[in-house]
Write a protein that holds these residues in place. Structure first.
Motif, mmCIF file in Angstrom:
data_model
loop_
_atom_site.group_PDB
_atom_site.id
_atom_site.type_symbol
_atom_site.label_atom_id
_atom_site.label_comp_id
_atom_site.label_asym_id
_atom_site.label_seq_id
_atom_site.Cartn_x
_atom_site.Cartn_y
_atom_site.Cartn_z
ATOM 1 N N TYR A 18 -1.513 -3.004 1.926
ATOM 2 C CA TYR A 18 -2.048 -3.781 3.054
ATOM 3 C C TYR A 18 -3.274 -3.088 3.651
ATOM 4 O O TYR A 18 -4.282 -3.722 3.959
ATOM 5 C CB TYR A 18 -0.977 -3.935 4.146
ATOM 6 N N ALA A 19 -3.147 -1.760 3.816
ATOM 7 C CA ALA A 19 -4.270 -1.010 4.410
ATOM 8 C C ALA A 19 -5.500 -1.086 3.500
ATOM 9 O O ALA A 19 -6.631 -1.225 3.977
ATOM 10 C CB ALA A 19 -3.869 0.439 4.636
ATOM 11 N N THR A 20 -5.289 -1.024 2.181
ATOM 12 C CA THR A 20 -6.412 -1.122 1.242
ATOM 13 C C THR A 20 -7.149 -2.439 1.459
ATOM 14 O O THR A 20 -8.386 -2.477 1.529
ATOM 15 C CB THR A 20 -5.889 -1.087 -0.217
ATOM 16 N N ASN A 70 -7.076 4.459 0.596
ATOM 17 C CA ASN A 70 -5.792 3.753 0.627
ATOM 18 C C ASN A 70 -5.420 3.188 -0.742
ATOM 19 O O ASN A 70 -4.244 3.130 -1.095
ATOM 20 C CB ASN A 70 -5.828 2.640 1.679
ATOM 21 N N ALA A 71 -6.432 2.782 -1.521
ATOM 22 C CA ALA A 71 -6.146 2.279 -2.872
ATOM 23 C C ALA A 71 -5.547 3.400 -3.731
ATOM 24 O O ALA A 71 -4.608 3.183 -4.499
ATOM 25 C CB ALA A 71 -7.410 1.731 -3.523
ATOM 26 N N ILE A 72 -6.093 4.613 -3.574
ATOM 27 C CA ILE A 72 -5.555 5.759 -4.321
ATOM 28 C C ILE A 72 -4.091 5.986 -3.949
ATOM 29 O O ILE A 72 -3.224 6.131 -4.810
ATOM 30 C CB ILE A 72 -6.372 7.041 -4.023
ATOM 31 N N PHE A 73 -3.820 6.000 -2.631
ATOM 32 C CA PHE A 73 -2.442 6.237 -2.197
ATOM 33 C C PHE A 73 -1.509 5.123 -2.696
ATOM 34 O O PHE A 73 -0.384 5.395 -3.117
ATOM 35 C CB PHE A 73 -2.374 6.345 -0.667
ATOM 36 N N THR A 74 -2.001 3.866 -2.638
ATOM 37 C CA THR A 74 -1.183 2.747 -3.121
ATOM 38 C C THR A 74 -0.757 2.999 -4.567
ATOM 39 O O THR A 74 0.433 2.991 -4.901
ATOM 40 C CB THR A 74 -1.986 1.427 -3.087
#
Lengths: 815, 55
Positions: A18-20, A70-74
């Motif tokens: 969601y954050a991404t 955030n995409a990396i963390f996702t």
């Protein structure tokens, strides 16, 4: 072996996804605003919080750390759990990672808008937020390494090596590049000065691209591309080789951002060599990604997800080929300070980072919510909008770059600059900037379409926040190497040792690059005449940093004739020894300012010119795209921290006399009054307490220390003999008018103007000339200039013919 | 920082640094290539399938 039951944490993956999406939209929107500001300066709104100088860091940080972060963390939180067959090590750390990161993003956006910045590209955050970043990043690392330790899978898949390397390298980069001494809660000075700061900054900047935008994304590629294509990666052997080569070489290449700049030669050569070598491991990654689809290219036709991924990997290949190309000194001589760099990073950003994130989200969201994507057709439309967007963004910018760099470097047959007026080289770019806005809009529209599509998908499904899974526990194996086991394989199953080896590989390159830089004596020759800034200049410099002037103005004259002719003496390493932080800049939207204070120089403008220019740039320079800075004239300069700033500078080794901090404010006021009095003499009434005074003081200091005294230059020009007869033919006079409009209007007013008020120079169409009324007098003042007052010696800037024409035009004008 | 600077200043011919580093890199690179090429085929095949094997 006994089957164990455990639960994947899908909720944390959902939150990061969601954050991404949210930050992706925000980051792109801010980028669109920045693009609009460059095409139409009115979008700066005369408002400090949203001027280009502050919007640009918000855009870059939002895209890099908010969207891509955030995409990396996702992807990492999803794939780590599945590849290691274990839930994340600690739920609290996962949550802390998520909420901490979002808190950092919001604080970053707010503080940048308010003008709190360290003035170092992609590391603009002030020290309290820097600390927060370090804390959250370590939480991520501990969570990841903890999961590796309690894994249920013997081998650690290559994707996780990339995550590990990213974690370690970013931690090191962030800490080394953020060693700063606080002045107050939201202001600090970096410990490095000038060339050292530049090297550390670009070692960081280059490797932020490497270890934030590249290696974690390769990790994502190695997991999600095989997933989406449903076939294993092309060559696992290749992935081993290119992993080690990539993380080892990347660290060395930083100095290629500083070619032909005030940097020792050996460092430049090191940067070039390793940049060229980087092609091999980078293309190793691209080949591995694309070849994974061999024999399955028909799938690409039907799947929007694979389309996104193919363009992403191709974009990665293109920008990692272009990067080494731009690192060659002869290419860099042309490309640096132009839009080429901007185009280059956007191929990487829009294609590689953007498209891989989109592809991943289109695959992951339906998977998490146990449903199908709401509309494949819309995903395909998104793909085409995005692809067109990239083209409409990049092609005009390449065009703009070639146009501008060639204009900067063109000389006439007489051997003078063909485009001496910097503004001419910018005006040419405006149509390209408008096209770029179109490209950005297309890309943004695609992203909005994705948001709609994903929301619909989420509504149609439901998520299992703790997904049940089964796997046998990991068999206890000897800590020692087993018979027949290779060292690499042994290392891979020993996470801690493996991590240490990655750290060593990463550190060696950085150390080689930076340690010799600390050896000031051999690498940073000091220049006797270079003195510390006065307190007023220091405050002015902080305003320069606050307003992000470095986003458009360089302070680095490279040793090319085209630059020394335009700006003056080239920059020396020793000039910057008191610059905390350095302000060389990386893009010239406006002219270089390294010599702006040199009264006899080509860049000099008077105090009153600067005052009027800050108030309304377009009044002074036709077509200027610079924002107006009215608040600098309205706001009082705060001197609350001046003394503290001086003592921090002393701690950093700037040689102010002992006890100078207490006297600093008095000196500041004295200097401010002198400048205000000078402005008053030119008809500008402004209190010496305003911020603009400090900024003017700083601009007028630039380049002064190493320039010979004004008197010496004057002596040379006294003896010039002039023999000039005005031309009277209509053709020459009309041509002269064109020259006048192009070059003289900014200071002397429109043709026919007889009223000098508000002008920088005297009116030329009344009957009296300050320096004499004969044609010879008028010609001489035009050709030789009046350096003390800011009138240029136009013989250096215009061909003889045009000089004759413009003087003839002025003299022939019916008075 | 000053402490490190002081001792580093004593080093002569700092340009040997990049040469040493290049040597270190080449050695490491050759070792990695040898390891990758000689790696067990079954292991490589198993590792390759890791993203696909579970869900």
């Amino acid at each position: 072996m006994e089957q164990q039951t455990f639960y994947y944490d899908n909720k944390i993956v959902k939150l990061f996804a969601y954050a991404t999406i949210l930050w992706g939209v925000v980051g792109l929107l801010v980028g669109l605003i920045a693009a609009l500001q460059l095409a139409f300066p009115i979008f700066n709104f005369n408002l400090s919080y949203v001027t280009f100088g502050r919007i640009r860091p918000i855009h870059t940080n939002a895209i890099i750390f908010a969207f891509v972060g955030n995409a990396i963390f996702t992807g990492a939180y999803y794939s780590i759990q599945r590849l290691l067959k274990a839930r994340m090590f600690n739920d609290f750390l996962s949550k802390f990672n998520f909420w901490g990161w979002q808190f950092i993003i919001v604080s970053a956006a707010v503080t940048f808008a308010l003008g709190y910045t360290t003035g170092k590209e992609y590391a603009e955050l002030e020290w309290p937020i820097d600390l927060m970043v370090a804390l959250v990043w370590v939480a991520f690392g501990v969570n990841m390494i903890g999961t590796i330790i309690k894994r249920r899978e013997q081998h650690i898949y290559v994707a996780i090596w990339f995550y590990l390397a990213s974690f370690l390298a970013v931690a090191i980069l962030h800490v080394v590049n953020s060693i700063e001494i606080p002045v107050h809660f939201m202001k600090s000075y970096i410990v490095y000065a000038g060339v050292q700061d530049a090297v550390v900054q670009w070692w960081y900047g280059h490797n932020a691209v490497a270890f934030f935008l590249t290696t974690p994304y390769l990790g994502l590629m190695y997991y999600f591309l095989p997933k989406a294509a449903n076939r294993p990666v092309y060559s696992y052997r290749l992935s081993i080789v290119h992993f080690w080569a990539l993380i080892f070489i990347y660290m060395w290449a930083g100095p290629h951002h500083l070619l032909y700049q005030a940097l020792p030669d050996w460092a430049q050569s090191l940067g070039v060599t390793f940049s060229v070598m980087l092609i091999a491991p980078s293309w190793g990654g691209m080949v591995n990604g694309l070849m994974t689809l061999r024999g399955a290219w028909d799938k690409v036709r039907d799947s929007a997800i694979l389309k996104f991924m193919v363009v992403a990997v191709t974009g990665y290949g293109m920008s990692t080929f272009e990067g080494p190309l731009l690192s060659l000194k002869n290419v860099n001589a042309l490309s640096h300070f132009t839009d080429w760099t901007i185009a280059h990073v956007h191929i990487g950003g829009l294609a590689w980072n953007g498209f891989l994130a989109f592809g991943m989200l289109y695959w992951l969201i339906p998977k998490l919510f146990r449903t199908k994507l709401y509309s494949d057709k819309q995903a395909n439309i998104h793909f085409w909008l995005g692809t067109l967007g990239i083209l409409f963004y990049a092609v005009p910018l390449y065009w703009a770059a070639f146009t501008q760099t060639l204009m900067w470097k063109e000389f006439t047959a007489e051997g003078i600059l063909a485009y001496p007026n910097f503004m001419e080289t910018v005006t040419q770019l405006i149509p390209m900037y408008i096209t770029r806005v179109l490209g950005g809009t297309l890309y943004f529209t695609g992203a909005i379409l994705m948001v709609y599509n994903l929301i619909k998908t989420i509504q149609s499904g439901s998520i299992e926040e703790n997904e049940e899974a089964h796997a046998p526990a990991l068999a206890e194996t000897s800590k020692l190497r087993l018979a027949g086991e290779t060292i690499h394989r042994w290392l891979e199953r020993k996470p801690v040792q493996f991590t240490i080896w990655i750290a060593i590989a990463v550190i060696v390159g950085g150390a080689v690059e930076i340690i010799p830089m600390m050896m000031i004596k051999s690498n940073v020759p000091t220049i006797e005449s270079v003195k510390p800034y006065t307190p007023l200049e220091l405050e002015g410099r902080d305003i320069y940093v606050r307003e992000g002037c470095y986003t458009c103005h360089s302070q680095m004259v490279r040793p090319f004739r085209s630059e020394t002719e335009r700006y003056g003496e080239y920059s020396k390493v020793g000039e910057f020894v008191y610059d905390h932080p350095y302000q060389w800049g990386s893009r010239r939207m406006g002219p270089d300012l390294a010599r702006s204070g040199v009264v006899t120089g080509k860049m000099y403008k008077t105090d009153s010119w600067h005052f009027n220019h800050m108030l309304d740039p377009r009044k002074m320079v036709k077509n200027s795209m610079m924002p107006a800075y009215p608040w600098l004239i309205k706001d009082d300069l705060s001197t609350d921290y001046t003394a503290k700033k001086i003592s921090v500078m002393q701690t950093l080794g700037v040689p102010y006399p002992e006890g100078y901090a207490e006297k600093a404010v008095d000196d500041l006021k004295k200097q401010a009054e002198t400048i205000a009095a000078g402005l008053k003499a030119n008809g500008i009434d402004v209190s010496p307490s305003k911020e603009i005074i400090a900024l003017i003081a700083y601009i007028q200091r630039l380049g002064v220390d190493i320039t010979k005294q004004a008197g010496e230059v004057k002596a040379e020009t006294e003896e010039v003999v002039i023999d000039f007869t005005p031309l009277t033919d209509a053709e020459s006079v009309t041509a002269g008018e064109a020259v006048y409009v192009k070059n003289c209007v900014a200071c002397h007013g429109a043709a026919g103007n007889i009223d000098g008020t508000g002008l920088v120079g005297p009116a030329l169409f009344d009957t009296i000339y300050i320096h004499g009324n004969t044609p010879n007098d008028v010609f001489k003042v035009t050709s030789e200039g009046v350096p003390a007052k800011g009138m240029q010696a136009w013989k250096h800037l215009l061909p003889k013919k045009e000089l004759d024409q413009v003087v003839s035009f002025v003299l022939n004008y019916k008075k | 920082m000053k402490l490190a600077t002081h001792y580093l200043q004593q080093i002569e011919n700092v340009d040997i640094f990049p040469i040493i580093s290049l040597f270190i890199f080449m050695t490491l690179f050759v070792l990695v290539v040898i390891r990758a090429v000689t790696a067990d085929k079954k292991f490589i095949e198993d590792a390759k399938k890791m993203p696909l094997s579970n869900d």
